[in-house]
Write an enzyme that holds these catalytic residues in place. Structure first.
Site, PDB file in Angstrom:
ATOM      1  N   ARG A  71       0.812  -1.221   0.000  1.00  0.00           N
ATOM      2  CA  ARG A  71       0.000   0.000   0.000  1.00  0.00           C
ATOM      3  C   ARG A  71       0.848   1.274   0.000  1.00  0.00           C
ATOM      4  NH1 ARG A  71      -5.306   0.315   1.476  1.00  0.00           N
ATOM      5  NH2 ARG A  71      -6.420  -1.649   1.630  1.00  0.00           N
ATOM      6  N   GLU A 130     -23.939  -4.266 -25.361  1.00  0.00           N
ATOM      7  CA  GLU A 130     -23.504  -4.349 -26.765  1.00  0.00           C
ATOM      8  C   GLU A 130     -22.237  -5.195 -26.907  1.00  0.00           C
ATOM      9  OE1 GLU A 130     -25.202   0.169 -27.428  1.00  0.00           O
ATOM     10  OE2 GLU A 130     -23.039  -0.214 -27.356  1.00  0.00           O
TER      11      GLU A 130
END
Length: 466
Positions: free
Chosen positions: A129, A150
């Site tokens: 991190r 789509e």
């Protein structure tokens, strides 16, 4: 005497009861049904709140939130674009291997600088991190739903060259073990959505064959049930609820069904069942956007590219120059230009790693603007009822997108102010403009110009990811 049992016997007995006794039994039945619902809500409220509190506590705030760290994690929300810019900045050697596969690898063991993946924010639990910066791009939720519908149909339709579903499935099974690139069928969420659409397309094609010749005349291309699943049926399917709706919020929060978090499934179930609990997930998602190095918008394509170049691109170049200057032997280093122009032959440079054979040339598809206009015209034919239902099903994403727009505006203001301050400082410095400052300014201007030209060329010539 005939003995009647079960439900029928209960109702006969109920009819013989005194009215007061009937009311008492009715209230007992109602309370018996309400109690489990209340109990589940209390359970869910506790689960979601505990997760949200824990997530907000583990936030890592940078000393300077605009500073690029050692590893850049591109949290790529499907159908939002943006991966191309990163490929121009990082060489293949710097990208974490096969990023778009669902691999349980430990990036800390890899010498990589870029992790571009559809994994959600839970991937941060696998990353260092303190050495990782996160960027993402969000899109208008309604447009993203249209685009997802789509694209999943587009990829599934490629299998219709096979005579039947069994043949198509067997062919995929034979090809994938020896594949060297990343297949769309290996990537979340397409590995779930494409097989669903593939099965649906074959079923409808078989039905048409049985019915014989069909004259299809529809004004709405999203409601062609003889050919493909209608949009309204698609968005109401349980698989759409699991994988698509509020997908941006769940991905930024780290709660997709692809999550590394153990509690993600239960939190997601609770939020989907009890809509009011979504506020806690939305709060976490907003805070994570706050902590990101850069948040772009698909709709503001050109401005997002320019902003990305200022916020991220300039720092990538600076890091590369610093590293190159510290290396012994120029032969072991690459220029920034060489890094930006390299591409992996096994990974098509497009939004979702679809098969490169499916890409169309500009002559075949027309310009970007023409295609975009056609898509917008087709989508305008969808009934307002369906569009409103999409908005309702994606209420968390709509709120998160509004928040991202606010962040985007702040980023733009910060970039303009910083550039203004740098110029003023440079020209007001009593020592004058040093050669290094001049070169740095020139390099930034050239880089921004190249990004601008690249964006415009890509909008005119490349296949559109609308």
């Amino acid at each position: 005497m005939i003995m009647v049992g079960g439900v029928e016997g209960f109702f006969l007995f109920f009819n013989w009861m005194d009215p007061t006794l009937k009311l008492l039994v009715f209230l007992i039945l109602v309370l018996a049904n309400i109690c489990p619902i209340k109990s589940d809500f209390r359970h869910c409220e506790k689960v979601v709140k505990n997760w949200a509190f824990s997530s907000l506590q583990e936030r890592v705030k940078e000393d300077n939130e605009h500073t690029l760290r050692d590893l850049l994690f591109f949290l790529h929300v499907p159908r939002t674009g943006g991966r191309t810019f990163l490929k121009r900045l990082y060489s293949n050697a710097q990208e974490c291997p096969r990023s778009y596969d669902k691999l349980r690898f430990d990036p800390r063991k890899q010498e990589c600088r870029l992790l571009a993946t559809h994994d959600d924010y839970s991937m941060m639990s696998k990353l260092p991190r303190e050495k990782t910066s996160v960027v993402t791009i969000l899109r208008n939720p309604v447009d993203r739903i249209f685009s997802t519908y789509e694209f999943s149909i587009e990829v599934a339709a490629r299998f219709l060259v096979h005579p039947n579903l069994t043949s198509a499935t067997k062919m995929v099974g034979r090809l994938r073990p020896g594949a060297t690139g990343v297949s769309t069928l290996d990537i979340w969420p397409w590995k779930y959505l494409v097989p669903w659409m593939r099965e649906d397309l074959f079923a409808r094609r078989d039905a048409r064959k049985l019915m014989g010749s069909i004259d299809i005349k529809r004004n709405d291309p999203y409601n062609m049930e003889e050919m493909v699943i209608p949009l309204q049926e698609y968005i109401n399917d349980p698989r759409a609820h699991e994988l698509i709706h509020n997908g941006e919020t769940f991905q930024v929060a780290g709660l997709t069904n692809n999550s590394y978090f153990v509690e993600s499934h239960e939190v997601r179930r609770c939020v989907q069942k009890h809509k009011i609990l979504g506020e806690h997930v939305l709060e976490v998602a907003k805070k994570r956007l706050d902590d990101m190095l850069y948040v772009g918008l698909t709709e503001d394509h050109r401005e997002s590219a320019t902003m990305f170049a200022n916020v991220v691109g300039a720092q990538v170049i600076s890091q590369a120059l610093t590293e190159n200057s510290s290396m012994e032997g120029a032969g072991n280093s690459k220029s920034v230009t060489e890094q930006g122009s390299s591409h992996s032959e096994s990974e098509p440079d497009n939004d979702d790693h679809q098969d490169s054979n499916a890409d169309h040339n500009a002559d075949e598809t027309g310009s970007t603007e023409d295609l975009k206009e056609k898509k917008e015209t087709d989508r305008s034919r969808v009934s307002e009822v369906v569009t409103e239902q999409i908005r309702s099903l994606n209420h968390l994403d709509l709120e998160l997108y509004k928040y991202a727009q606010e962040i985007f505006a702040k980023q733009h203001k910060h970039v303009v102010e910083k550039l203004t301050d740098d110029l003023e400082s440079m020209f007001n410095n009593p020592d004058g403009i040093t050669m290094w400052k001049f070169l740095w300014l020139a390099m930034c201007i050239v880089f921004l110009a190249l990004v601008f030209l690249f964006v415009n060329a890509r909008r005119r010539m490349s296949k559109v990811k609308i």
